[in-house]
Design a protein around this motif. Structure first.
Motif, PDB file in Angstrom:
ATOM      1  N   ALA A  68     -11.500 -10.594  18.960  1.00 51.09           N
ATOM      2  CA  ALA A  68      -9.974 -10.331  18.408  1.00 51.09           C
ATOM      3  C   ALA A  68     -10.080 -10.774  17.043  1.00 51.09           C
ATOM      4  CB  ALA A  68      -8.948 -10.882  19.338  1.00 51.09           C
ATOM      5  N   LYS A  69     -10.339 -12.048  16.871  1.00 52.67           N
ATOM      6  CA  LYS A  69     -10.160 -12.406  15.338  1.00 52.67           C
ATOM      7  C   LYS A  69     -10.707 -11.385  14.354  1.00 52.67           C
ATOM      8  CE  LYS A  69      -9.681 -17.297  15.910  1.00 52.67           C
ATOM      9  NZ  LYS A  69     -10.466 -18.564  15.691  1.00 52.67           N
ATOM     10  N   ARG A  70     -12.196 -11.054  14.762  1.00 53.90           N
ATOM     11  CA  ARG A  70     -12.861 -10.120  13.684  1.00 53.90           C
ATOM     12  C   ARG A  70     -12.232  -8.791  13.636  1.00 53.90           C
ATOM     13  NH1 ARG A  70     -17.495 -10.542  16.020  1.00 53.90           N
ATOM     14  NH2 ARG A  70     -17.726  -8.824  17.273  1.00 53.90           N
ATOM     15  N   ILE A  71     -11.755  -8.252  14.947  1.00 54.66           N
ATOM     16  CA  ILE A  71     -10.995  -6.942  14.733  1.00 54.66           C
ATOM     17  C   ILE A  71      -9.712  -7.036  14.031  1.00 54.66           C
ATOM     18  CG2 ILE A  71      -9.559  -5.372  16.055  1.00 54.66           C
ATOM     19  CD1 ILE A  71     -11.462  -5.947  18.426  1.00 54.66           C
ATOM     20  N   MET A  72      -9.054  -8.159  14.040  1.00 56.44           N
ATOM     21  CA  MET A  72      -7.559  -8.270  13.215  1.00 56.44           C
ATOM     22  C   MET A  72      -8.120  -8.476  11.737  1.00 56.44           C
ATOM     23  SD  MET A  72      -5.320  -7.738  15.362  1.00 56.44           S
ATOM     24  CE  MET A  72      -4.082  -8.113  14.091  1.00 56.44           C
ATOM     25  N   SER A  73      -9.188  -8.962  11.553  1.00 56.00           N
ATOM     26  CA  SER A  73      -9.584  -8.994  10.130  1.00 56.00           C
ATOM     27  C   SER A  73     -10.073  -7.828   9.339  1.00 56.00           C
ATOM     28  CB  SER A  73     -10.768 -10.073   9.901  1.00 56.00           C
ATOM     29  OG  SER A  73     -11.457 -10.312   8.570  1.00 56.00           O
ATOM     30  N   GLU A  74     -10.737  -7.017  10.303  1.00 54.80           N
ATOM     31  CA  GLU A  74     -11.056  -5.715   9.932  1.00 54.80           C
ATOM     32  C   GLU A  74      -9.821  -4.852   9.592  1.00 54.80           C
ATOM     33  OE1 GLU A  74     -13.977  -4.344   8.647  1.00 54.80           O
ATOM     34  OE2 GLU A  74     -14.877  -6.433   9.224  1.00 54.80           O
ATOM     35  N   VAL A  75      -8.794  -5.012  10.483  1.00 53.37           N
ATOM     36  CA  VAL A  75      -7.605  -4.077  10.319  1.00 53.37           C
ATOM     37  C   VAL A  75      -6.722  -4.771   8.849  1.00 53.37           C
ATOM     38  CG1 VAL A  75      -5.177  -4.025  11.311  1.00 53.37           C
ATOM     39  CG2 VAL A  75      -7.351  -3.865  12.819  1.00 53.37           C
ATOM     40  N   ILE A  76      -6.651  -5.953   8.571  1.00 52.81           N
ATOM     41  CA  ILE A  76      -6.008  -6.466   7.642  1.00 52.81           C
ATOM     42  C   ILE A  76      -6.574  -5.866   6.343  1.00 52.81           C
ATOM     43  CG2 ILE A  76      -5.475  -8.700   6.266  1.00 52.81           C
ATOM     44  CD1 ILE A  76      -4.996  -9.905   8.955  1.00 52.81           C
ATOM     45  N   GLU A  77      -7.975  -5.915   6.163  1.00 53.62           N
ATOM     46  CA  GLU A  77      -8.698  -5.408   5.300  1.00 53.62           C
ATOM     47  C   GLU A  77      -8.548  -3.902   5.066  1.00 53.62           C
ATOM     48  OE1 GLU A  77     -11.332  -5.432   1.819  1.00 53.62           O
ATOM     49  OE2 GLU A  77     -10.035  -6.897   2.710  1.00 53.62           O
ATOM     50  N   ALA A  78      -8.274  -3.162   6.068  1.00 53.61           N
ATOM     51  CA  ALA A  78      -8.305  -1.597   5.978  1.00 53.61           C
ATOM     52  C   ALA A  78      -6.955  -1.407   5.335  1.00 53.61           C
ATOM     53  CB  ALA A  78      -8.409  -0.936   7.375  1.00 53.61           C
ATOM     54  N   ARG A  79      -5.679  -2.377   5.854  1.00 49.33           N
ATOM     55  CA  ARG A  79      -4.467  -2.085   5.330  1.00 49.33           C
ATOM     56  C   ARG A  79      -4.388  -2.347   3.747  1.00 49.33           C
ATOM     57  NH1 ARG A  79      -1.314  -5.262  10.305  1.00 49.33           N
ATOM     58  NH2 ARG A  79      -1.305  -3.420  11.617  1.00 49.33           N
ATOM     59  N   ARG A  80      -5.239  -3.500   3.408  1.00 50.12           N
ATOM     60  CA  ARG A  80      -5.150  -3.875   1.868  1.00 50.12           C
ATOM     61  C   ARG A  80      -5.832  -2.545   1.059  1.00 50.12           C
ATOM     62  NH1 ARG A  80      -8.274  -5.096  -1.892  1.00 50.12           N
ATOM     63  NH2 ARG A  80     -10.296  -4.885  -0.599  1.00 50.12           N
ATOM     64  N   CYS A  81      -6.888  -2.177   1.625  1.00 53.61           N
ATOM     65  CA  CYS A  81      -7.633  -0.968   0.750  1.00 53.61           C
ATOM     66  C   CYS A  81      -6.658   0.294   0.708  1.00 53.61           C
ATOM     67  CB  CYS A  81      -8.895  -0.691   1.636  1.00 53.61           C
ATOM     68  SG  CYS A  81     -10.253  -2.023   1.342  1.00 53.61           S
ATOM     69  N   ILE A  82      -6.137   0.421   2.018  1.00 54.77           N
ATOM     70  CA  ILE A  82      -5.034   1.769   1.936  1.00 54.77           C
ATOM     71  C   ILE A  82      -4.165   1.534   0.781  1.00 54.77           C
ATOM     72  CG2 ILE A  82      -3.613   3.182   3.336  1.00 54.77           C
ATOM     73  CD1 ILE A  82      -6.527   3.752   3.474  1.00 54.77           C
ATOM     74  N   HIS A  83      -3.506   0.207   0.945  1.00 48.69           N
ATOM     75  CA  HIS A  83      -2.530  -0.316   0.174  1.00 48.69           C
ATOM     76  C   HIS A  83      -2.604  -0.161  -1.251  1.00 48.69           C
ATOM     77  CE1 HIS A  83       1.225  -2.152  -1.503  1.00 48.69           C
ATOM     78  NE2 HIS A  83       0.240  -3.081  -2.131  1.00 48.69           N
ATOM     79  N   GLU A  84      -4.037  -0.374  -1.892  1.00 49.78           N
ATOM     80  CA  GLU A  84      -4.604  -0.157  -3.219  1.00 49.78           C
ATOM     81  C   GLU A  84      -4.231   1.298  -3.532  1.00 49.78           C
ATOM     82  OE1 GLU A  84      -8.419  -1.478  -3.945  1.00 49.78           O
ATOM     83  OE2 GLU A  84      -7.920  -3.612  -3.854  1.00 49.78           O
ATOM     84  N   TYR A  85      -4.586   2.246  -2.478  1.00 44.94           N
ATOM     85  CA  TYR A  85      -4.622   3.825  -3.124  1.00 44.94           C
ATOM     86  C   TYR A  85      -3.171   3.995  -3.003  1.00 44.94           C
ATOM     87  CZ  TYR A  85      -9.532   4.267  -3.050  1.00 44.94           C
ATOM     88  OH  TYR A  85     -10.851   4.202  -3.189  1.00 44.94           O
ATOM     89  N   VAL A  86      -2.316   3.399  -2.199  1.00 47.56           N
ATOM     90  CA  VAL A  86      -0.904   4.023  -2.052  1.00 47.56           C
ATOM     91  C   VAL A  86      -0.118   3.412  -3.307  1.00 47.56           C
ATOM     92  CG1 VAL A  86       1.420   3.832  -1.065  1.00 47.56           C
ATOM     93  CG2 VAL A  86      -0.738   4.012   0.079  1.00 47.56           C
ATOM     94  N   SER A  87      -0.470   2.037  -3.758  1.00 46.01           N
ATOM     95  CA  SER A  87       0.316   1.432  -4.800  1.00 46.01           C
ATOM     96  C   SER A  87      -0.128   1.784  -5.892  1.00 46.01           C
ATOM     97  CB  SER A  87       0.077   0.007  -4.784  1.00 46.01           C
ATOM     98  OG  SER A  87      -1.350  -0.411  -4.922  1.00 46.01           O
ATOM     99  N   PHE A  88      -1.209   2.625  -6.389  1.00 43.33           N
ATOM    100  CA  PHE A  88      -1.821   2.871  -7.801  1.00 43.33           C
ATOM    101  C   PHE A  88      -0.913   3.870  -8.222  1.00 43.33           C
ATOM    102  CE2 PHE A  88      -3.572   6.767  -8.134  1.00 43.33           C
ATOM    103  CZ  PHE A  88      -4.185   7.323  -6.862  1.00 43.33           C
ATOM    104  N   GLU A  89      -0.405   4.641  -7.299  1.00 41.21           N
ATOM    105  CA  GLU A  89       0.553   5.966  -7.919  1.00 41.21           C
ATOM    106  C   GLU A  89       1.676   5.569  -8.678  1.00 41.21           C
ATOM    107  OE1 GLU A  89       1.829   8.220  -4.506  1.00 41.21           O
ATOM    108  OE2 GLU A  89      -0.351   8.486  -3.787  1.00 41.21           O
ATOM    109  N   LYS A  90       1.901   4.255  -8.820  1.00 43.90           N
ATOM    110  CA  LYS A  90       3.118   3.794  -9.567  1.00 43.90           C
ATOM    111  C   LYS A  90       2.619   2.797 -10.666  1.00 43.90           C
ATOM    112  CE  LYS A  90       6.730   4.449  -6.042  1.00 43.90           C
ATOM    113  NZ  LYS A  90       8.191   3.705  -5.418  1.00 43.90           N
ATOM    114  N   GLY A  91       1.494   2.757 -10.979  1.00 42.08           N
ATOM    115  CA  GLY A  91       0.512   1.871 -11.759  1.00 42.08           C
ATOM    116  C   GLY A  91       0.890   2.470 -13.297  1.00 42.08           C
TER     117      GLY A  91
END
Length: 293
Positions: A68-91
């Motif tokens: 469960a810890k490993r899965i949640m860690s991967e989910v957090i990392e996936a969210r972070r990566c997606i957030h990068e691609y979303v947030s750069f639009e206003k960079g």
């Protein structure tokens, strides 16, 4: 199995109880208990051993917790990566440019990037190469198009364009009737060239030293138009990049090939940094793709 159920398991295991776990995940104890029980029924095994005083992980629960810890860690990392691609639009990207980029396809690169990423704002600072590298070193700009690849380790250079030097004289100069001239034949000439802070100046000066003479630099000037105006008036000759010299500067000047060939390159310079902002990362990737195309 649902994602929030994994979060519930982690919270209960953290506090060995439902009260504080429910407070942390902002749900009721009854709802938390129901979701844990639902998960255990789905798995067909108990994850927690419940007593009136505490809640402890079972051996199966401990094994499940690791996954469960490993899965949640991967989910957090996936969210972070997606957030990068979303947030750069206003960079925002601050780009340093040398004065001659208009003679290459770099304006097309900047325009193409802006068309593809319209919400990324961009500002330009025009300076000579050494000045741009200083600004980049001090993080006052994000990237710089320069005509010289410094050997200093803080920078990474991406080749963008290649050019070669040519000689420009007045149409009345003794060399004007020729198609080419050897570098050694120029050792007695007066030169009008860009300032010492430019990459071109450094490349030309070093080429002359390698050929066995120090060039007699009469004047330096940042404006190509002014340099050529002075050449037209026979104050001296110029050595410029071919793409710059080939522009329509009017009558009264002559361009000659220079031998041996002295190549010049324009690079996109960035600082070596692991923490690259999303908008800058996308710009670098776009530039590499644009170069290859």
């Amino acid at each position: 199995m649902e994602m929030h159920q994994l979060e519930y398991v982690l919270a209960v295991a953290k506090y060995n109880g439902f009260t504080r776990a429910a407070e942390e995940i902002k749900t009721s104890q009854s709802s938390l208990s129901q979701q844990i029980s639902k998960l255990e029924n789905e798995l067909g095994i108990s994850l927690f051993a419940r007593t009136t005083r505490s809640v402890q992980l079972t051996p199966a629960g401990k094994e499940f917790l690791t996954h469960a810890k490993r899965i949640m860690s991967e989910v957090i990392e996936a969210r972070r990566c997606i957030h990068e691609y979303v947030s750069f639009e206003k960079g925002h990207i601050s780009v340093g440019v040398i004065p001659i980029i208009g003679h290459y396809r770099i304006p097309n690169l900047l325009s193409s990037f802006k068309n593809n990423y319209p919400r990324v704002t961009m500002s330009l600072r025009e300076k000579q190469c050494n000045e741009l590298l200083d600004l980049l070193r001090e993080s006052k700009i994000d990237v710089a198009f320069v005509q010289q690849d410094s050997v200093e380790p803080p920078f990474h250079f991406i080749p963008v364009a290649t050019d070669q030097m040519v000689v420009v004289t007045s149409e009345r100069h003794p060399f004007a009737a020729r198609k080419s001239v050897d570098l050694l034949e120029l050792q007695c000439e007066n030169f009008i060239v860009p300032p010492p802070t430019s990459g071109h100046h450094v490349d030309f000066y070093n080429a002359c030293l390698a050929a066995g003479f120090e060039p007699n630099i009469l004047l330096t000037c940042s404006s190509v138009k002014t340099i050529l105006g002075l050449v037209r008036e026979e104050l001296g000759i110029a050595v410029l990049p071919a793409n710059v010299a080939s522009a329509d500067w009017g009558l009264g000047i002559k361009t000659l090939l220079l031998t041996p060939t002295i190549n010049e390159k324009i690079f996109l310079a960035v600082k070596n940094n692991d923490d690259v902002p999303p908008s800058l990362k996308v710009f670098m990737e776009f530039t590499s793709k644009w170069i290859n195309e």
